[in-house]
Write a protein that holds these residues in place. Structure first.
Motif, PDB file in Angstrom:
ATOM      1  N   GLN A 342       0.709  -1.095  -0.024  1.00  0.00           N
ATOM      2  CA  GLN A 342      -0.084   0.045   0.015  1.00  0.00           C
ATOM      3  C   GLN A 342       0.996   1.082   0.136  1.00  0.00           C
ATOM      4  O   GLN A 342       2.198   1.207   0.220  1.00  0.00           O
ATOM      5  N   VAL A 343       0.211   2.528  -0.005  1.00  0.00           N
ATOM      6  CA  VAL A 343       1.143   3.541   0.226  1.00  0.00           C
ATOM      7  C   VAL A 343       1.345   3.871   1.679  1.00  0.00           C
ATOM      8  O   VAL A 343       0.438   3.735   2.442  1.00  0.00           O
ATOM      9  N   PHE A 361      -1.233   4.105   4.705  1.00  0.00           N
ATOM     10  CA  PHE A 361      -2.106   5.132   4.154  1.00  0.00           C
ATOM     11  C   PHE A 361      -3.078   4.633   3.003  1.00  0.00           C
ATOM     12  O   PHE A 361      -3.916   5.304   2.605  1.00  0.00           O
ATOM     13  N   GLY A 362      -3.033   3.234   2.876  1.00  0.00           N
ATOM     14  CA  GLY A 362      -4.151   2.542   1.936  1.00  0.00           C
ATOM     15  C   GLY A 362      -3.634   3.080   0.605  1.00  0.00           C
ATOM     16  O   GLY A 362      -2.417   3.127   0.481  1.00  0.00           O
ATOM     17  N   GLY A 363      -4.624   2.748  -0.365  1.00  0.00           N
ATOM     18  CA  GLY A 363      -4.097   3.003  -1.711  1.00  0.00           C
ATOM     19  C   GLY A 363      -3.621   1.793  -2.578  1.00  0.00           C
ATOM     20  O   GLY A 363      -3.487   0.645  -1.866  1.00  0.00           O
ATOM     21  N   PRO A 364      -3.516   1.655  -3.902  1.00  0.00           N
ATOM     22  CA  PRO A 364      -2.701   0.737  -4.325  1.00  0.00           C
ATOM     23  C   PRO A 364      -1.347   0.104  -4.301  1.00  0.00           C
ATOM     24  O   PRO A 364      -0.606   1.126  -3.598  1.00  0.00           O
ATOM     25  N   ARG A 365      -1.064  -0.956  -4.516  1.00  0.00           N
ATOM     26  CA  ARG A 365       0.309  -1.438  -4.207  1.00  0.00           C
ATOM     27  C   ARG A 365       1.282  -1.019  -5.248  1.00  0.00           C
ATOM     28  O   ARG A 365       0.779  -0.611  -6.568  1.00  0.00           O
ATOM     29  N   SER A 366       2.694  -0.725  -4.810  1.00  0.00           N
ATOM     30  CA  SER A 366       3.552  -0.253  -5.515  1.00  0.00           C
ATOM     31  C   SER A 366       3.067   0.908  -6.603  1.00  0.00           C
ATOM     32  O   SER A 366       3.411   0.668  -7.899  1.00  0.00           O
ATOM     33  N   ALA A 367       2.547   1.587  -6.138  1.00  0.00           N
ATOM     34  CA  ALA A 367       1.964   2.863  -6.705  1.00  0.00           C
ATOM     35  C   ALA A 367       3.187   4.019  -7.213  1.00  0.00           C
ATOM     36  O   ALA A 367       4.040   4.319  -6.376  1.00  0.00           O
ATOM     37  N   SER A 384      -0.836   5.820  -9.106  1.00  0.00           N
ATOM     38  CA  SER A 384      -1.125   4.967 -10.185  1.00  0.00           C
ATOM     39  C   SER A 384      -0.635   3.462  -9.912  1.00  0.00           C
ATOM     40  O   SER A 384       0.616   3.441  -9.709  1.00  0.00           O
ATOM     41  N   GLY A 385      -1.677   2.564  -9.803  1.00  0.00           N
ATOM     42  CA  GLY A 385      -1.017   1.523  -9.683  1.00  0.00           C
ATOM     43  C   GLY A 385      -2.186   0.175  -9.504  1.00  0.00           C
ATOM     44  O   GLY A 385      -3.355   0.610  -9.465  1.00  0.00           O
TER      45      GLY A 385
END
Length: 641
Positions: A342-343, A361-367, A384-385
């Motif tokens: 995640q972020v 912080f959540g969000g997409p992996r390897s962003a 973006s991820g």
């Protein structure tokens, strides 16, 4: 609608230079650091209040006093009949609310109290203000005096003079051996072109007939683009601040060798501020921001484009990175890193101070990440991820909302800010570049639209001295460029060819102290560079710039205005910088990294974070603004696999 820039600085005995002979204005691009909220007039009130046109003055004991229009939200300029008063031991606060300084006096024909401006001459403080009247073509500019800044007495002779249409926003400066009052009016009492008028005096009470210092091509009655006039001498040049220009939150700056003659073609800067006040204290320049719906008064360091401000000016944006640093509304930096799960985020606990621990912080992996700050100080983060672009934004400074799906995945992305404050996001993919933008500063976003350019390109953006965004996109060794027709406006059809950089891998763009843009590209043969000849000027050809091959690049600006370029390659990080006689040789700056992020502390020191696939992240920072660097040290955080 009342919008004004009101300022203090000049005390009796501190006369500005005599009028200079006409010549070409010599100032660079005027800009400001991030604004920090210093006072909220809603404190102690049952609901939200605003503070609009305002003025600062410091007394003999060192206490700062703030006066300004105040009213409960929503705004009602016809019912603004009170001047707020607050005091603080420092310009940055903490500010304490005091009883109102002045109320409108209907017996004297005052229909409102607008735009106070306070100066000191001898042992007396003079408050100039707009009192209105029943006839807007014959509006009153009035005076009250005080010896302690708490008790005010109106000048017994009545208004100092009357003018139209709705003449207001007086600002007084010392020029040579006389006082000069600038104010907004129209060409004739009943309307016409909006102008900045001025009158002169030797005693601050008796004023000459009016003359005109600036004429805007727009005409009408009431509010116009010549409100908020303020004139200051800095860096060998006279500067005229005017608003609202480019939206409610917008102040243009014009430069001239003559304090009595400014023209529209002398634009030399823009600040995202409303009701701005310019202050010079302790050898530093500051500019304030306030107005309807702005939640009080804000303050930022002011840069006249000549190193007069101890803050770096970032006028460009690098392409997205796995780790980014962005400054918040209160000057504290926040860092975000795209980890394999995640972020992750962390933040400075105080301005220029220590950092918090990393937190999920959540969000997409390897962003891949890009971040920006709205005009009101709220941060927006784009990631973006996992086949999409996500967005997470603050609902108020330091208060984060949840993540939202913001579109399909991007090969590269970067966010720019229009001259009117609206953010605009650019992303590249297999069909070229796409963009979407805020429909109003800090507001909702339009949908994605095709923008042209090469597929799967690396992109960078910057804003030139006139306020127009430039987008640079590169792929397959070819570089392309697209620029707005006008600041915050539309785009001419299609990209233009902008030369070639063999094996181009990365782009970075920033603005030099004189307003010219500087572009650096990483490629298979090392770095290449081209730059504008001056503010919004012609571009040079591409020139070899040395450094490692296949590097990711960053163009930074030191607090003293010197540019510094960083190149992250497979074998390490290198940098070179302007040293007064040109550019230094390349020097090793650190070990190789998967990604690097660059931030600027509130005191102007650059901070760098670099990460690898094995983690943790490492960082180093300037020990003093524009000075030497600390050693590298682990700063924790996720690996950047």
């Amino acid at each position: 609608m009342l919008w004004a820039v009101l300022t203090l600085v000049f005390l009796a005995g501190s006369a500005l230079p005599a009028v200079a002979l006409p010549s070409t204005a010599g100032s660079g691009q005027v800009g400001a650091a991030p604004f920090v909220q210093i006072y909220d007039p809603s404190v102690g009130e049952p609901g939200p209040w605003y503070l609009n046109d305002h003025t600062f003055v410091q007394d003999d004991q060192g206490t700062w006093h703030l006066f300004g229009i105040t009213h409960a939200e929503p705004s009602n300029d016809k019912d603004e009949t009170t001047f707020a008063h607050a005091t603080a031991p420092s310009l940055n606060g903490p500010w304490t609310k005091r009883p109102p300084a002045l109320y409108a006096d209907p017996a004297r024909g005052e229909t409102h109290l607008w735009a106070p401006h306070v100066i000191r001459a001898g042992s007396t403080y003079y408050m100039f203000y707009a009192g209105g009247g029943s006839d807007p073509a014959n509006a009153a500019i009035s005076l009250a005096t005080s010896t302690d800044l708490y008790t005010w007495t109106r000048y017994p002779g009545g208004p100092l003079f009357r003018d139209g249409y709705e003449a207001r926003d007086p600002m007084v400066a010392r020029v040579g051996d006389q006082w000069v009052m600038y104010y907004t009016a129209t060409a004739g009492p009943g309307g016409g072109n909006h102008v900045v008028a001025y009158r002169t005096s030797t005693d601050l009470v008796h004023w000459s007939n009016r003359s005109v210092a600036f004429t805007d091509p727009e005409s009408g009655r009431g509010g116009g683009r010549t409100e908020s006039p303020f004139v200051v001498f800095a860096g060998g040049t006279w500067h005229l601040f005017l608003g609202p220009r480019g939206g409610y939150v917008g102040t243009d700056v014009f430069c001239s060798p003559d304090p009595f003659r400014f023209s529209a073609d002398q634009l030399c800067g823009h600040v995202f501020s409303h009701a701005a006040e310019v202050i010079n204290t302790g050898g530093r320049w500051w500019i304030s921001h306030a107005g309807w719906g702005q939640r009080g008064v804000w303050l930022a360091g002011l840069d006249f484009g000549n190193g007069s401000r101890q803050y770096a000016v970032e006028a460009g944006s690098d392409p997205g990175e796995r780790v980014v640093i962005v400054s918040g509304a209160d000057g504290r930096q926040e860092a975000f890193a795209g980890g394999p799960d995640q972020v992750w985020g962390r933040y400075q606990t105080t301005c220029d101070g220590p950092w918090s621990d990393w937190y999920p912080f959540g969000g997409p992996r390897s962003a891949t990440l890009s971040a920006a700050r709205d005009l009101d100080g709220r941060l927006e983060l784009f990631a973006s991820g996992e086949g999409r672009v996500d967005r997470r934004a603050q609902s108020a400074p330091n208060v984060w909302q949840d993540w939202e799906n913001f579109g399909t995945a991007a090969h590269d992305l970067t966010v720019a800010q229009n001259a009117d404050g609206r953010l605009e996001l650019f992303a590249s993919g297999p069909e070229g570049v796409y963009h979407r933008w805020q429909t109003a500063p800090g507001g909702t976003w339009a949908g994605w639209e095709p923008f042209g350019g090469p597929a799967d390109s690396v992109i960078a953006t910057g804003r030139d001295a006139s306020g127009r965004i430039e987008v640079i996109a590169a792929a397959n060794g070819r570089v392309h460029r697209r620029r707005q027709d006008v600041p915050s406006g539309g785009w001419p059809a299609g990209f233009e060819e902008f030369g070639s950089v063999p094996g181009v891998t990365h782009l970075a763009l920033n603005r030099r102290p004189d307003g010219a843009l500087d572009l650096v590209a990483g490629g298979s043969a090392g770095l290449s560079r081209r730059a504008q000849s001056g503010p919004s000027g012609a571009w040079s050809a591409w020139n070899a710039f040395g450094g490692p091959s296949d590097a990711r690049v960053h163009v930074g600006r030191n607090a003293d205005g010197r540019m510094e370029v960083f190149a992250t390659g497979r074998t390490g990080i290198a940098h070179r910088w302007e040293n007064g006689s040109g550019w230094s040789a390349w020097e090793s700056f650190g070990p190789g990294a998967s990604a690097t992020a660059f931030g600027t502390n509130a005191d102007g020191r650059i901070e760098v974070v670099a990460g690898t696939s094995t983690g943790p992240l490492n960082g180093r920072y300037q020990l003093v603004p524009s000075g030497d660097w600390s050693p590298w040290a682990p700063v924790g955080g996720p690996p950047l696999a």
